[in-house]
Scaffold this motif. Sequence first.
Motif, PDB file in Angstrom:
ATOM      1  N   ASP A  77     -35.055  80.296  33.953  1.00  0.00           N
ATOM      2  CA  ASP A  77     -35.241  79.979  32.645  1.00  0.00           C
ATOM      3  C   ASP A  77     -33.679  79.674  32.084  1.00  0.00           C
ATOM      4  OD1 ASP A  77     -35.725  80.288  29.799  1.00  0.00           O
ATOM      5  OD2 ASP A  77     -36.406  82.129  29.817  1.00  0.00           O
ATOM      6  N   SER A  81     -35.314  81.900  27.220  1.00  0.00           N
ATOM      7  CA  SER A  81     -36.224  81.807  26.136  1.00  0.00           C
ATOM      8  C   SER A  81     -37.800  82.130  26.403  1.00  0.00           C
ATOM      9  CB  SER A  81     -36.325  80.172  25.591  1.00  0.00           C
ATOM     10  OG  SER A  81     -36.932  79.481  26.585  1.00  0.00           O
ATOM     11  N   GLY A  82     -37.954  82.373  27.545  1.00  0.00           N
ATOM     12  CA  GLY A  82     -39.221  82.826  28.193  1.00  0.00           C
ATOM     13  C   GLY A  82     -40.055  81.485  28.723  1.00  0.00           C
ATOM     14  N   ARG A  83     -39.250  80.200  28.689  1.00  0.00           N
ATOM     15  CA  ARG A  83     -40.026  79.180  29.067  1.00  0.00           C
ATOM     16  C   ARG A  83     -39.116  78.941  30.447  1.00  0.00           C
ATOM     17  NH1 ARG A  83     -39.488  75.599  23.926  1.00  0.00           N
ATOM     18  NH2 ARG A  83     -37.668  76.586  23.872  1.00  0.00           N
ATOM     19  N   SER A  84     -40.012  79.297  31.574  1.00  0.00           N
ATOM     20  CA  SER A  84     -39.037  79.048  32.841  1.00  0.00           C
ATOM     21  C   SER A  84     -39.643  77.635  33.234  1.00  0.00           C
ATOM     22  CB  SER A  84     -39.697  80.189  33.862  1.00  0.00           C
ATOM     23  OG  SER A  84     -39.543  81.530  33.182  1.00  0.00           O
ATOM     24  N   PHE A  85     -39.093  77.184  34.318  1.00  0.00           N
ATOM     25  CA  PHE A  85     -39.172  75.883  34.985  1.00  0.00           C
ATOM     26  C   PHE A  85     -39.892  76.486  36.088  1.00  0.00           C
ATOM     27  CE2 PHE A  85     -35.097  73.265  33.794  1.00  0.00           C
ATOM     28  CZ  PHE A  85     -35.520  73.665  32.243  1.00  0.00           C
ATOM     29  N   LYS A  86     -41.256  76.003  36.233  1.00  0.00           N
ATOM     30  CA  LYS A  86     -42.093  76.430  37.467  1.00  0.00           C
ATOM     31  C   LYS A  86     -41.693  75.979  38.633  1.00  0.00           C
ATOM     32  CE  LYS A  86     -45.431  72.787  37.160  1.00  0.00           C
ATOM     33  NZ  LYS A  86     -46.883  72.393  37.166  1.00  0.00           N
TER      34      LYS A  86
END
Length: 112
Positions: A77, A81-86
């Motif tokens: 991440d 921001s809490g939007r991780s790259f899966k």
Amino acid sequence: MGRFNSEDAEREFARLADELLDAGVPVERGMMMGRPILKLGGTMFAALSHDAVGFKLGASTPEHAAALEIEGADLFDPGLSGRSFKDWVAVPLDRSDLWPETADAALAHVTT
């Protein structure tokens, strides 16, 4: 030193790049969003952010699962921001001893 990383992290990331180049891997160094990255054939496979290296391993691969088992590792991440790259796993500086083998795993998934 970049604004996202300690000098130690930047030094270890540079060492990783040098080791790959010394091994004959034609990696390219670059920057993306103010962060040092490594590319192969124009494809980014590693990025330094917040004293961890994110490696693109592919979400459904055994390498991804193994990297998540590393103490302190988590989904990458870069913006916190809490939007991780899966497809990416961040391996922290205190496990930089595992960065080379994780980079090798990431390189195996690069398609150029």
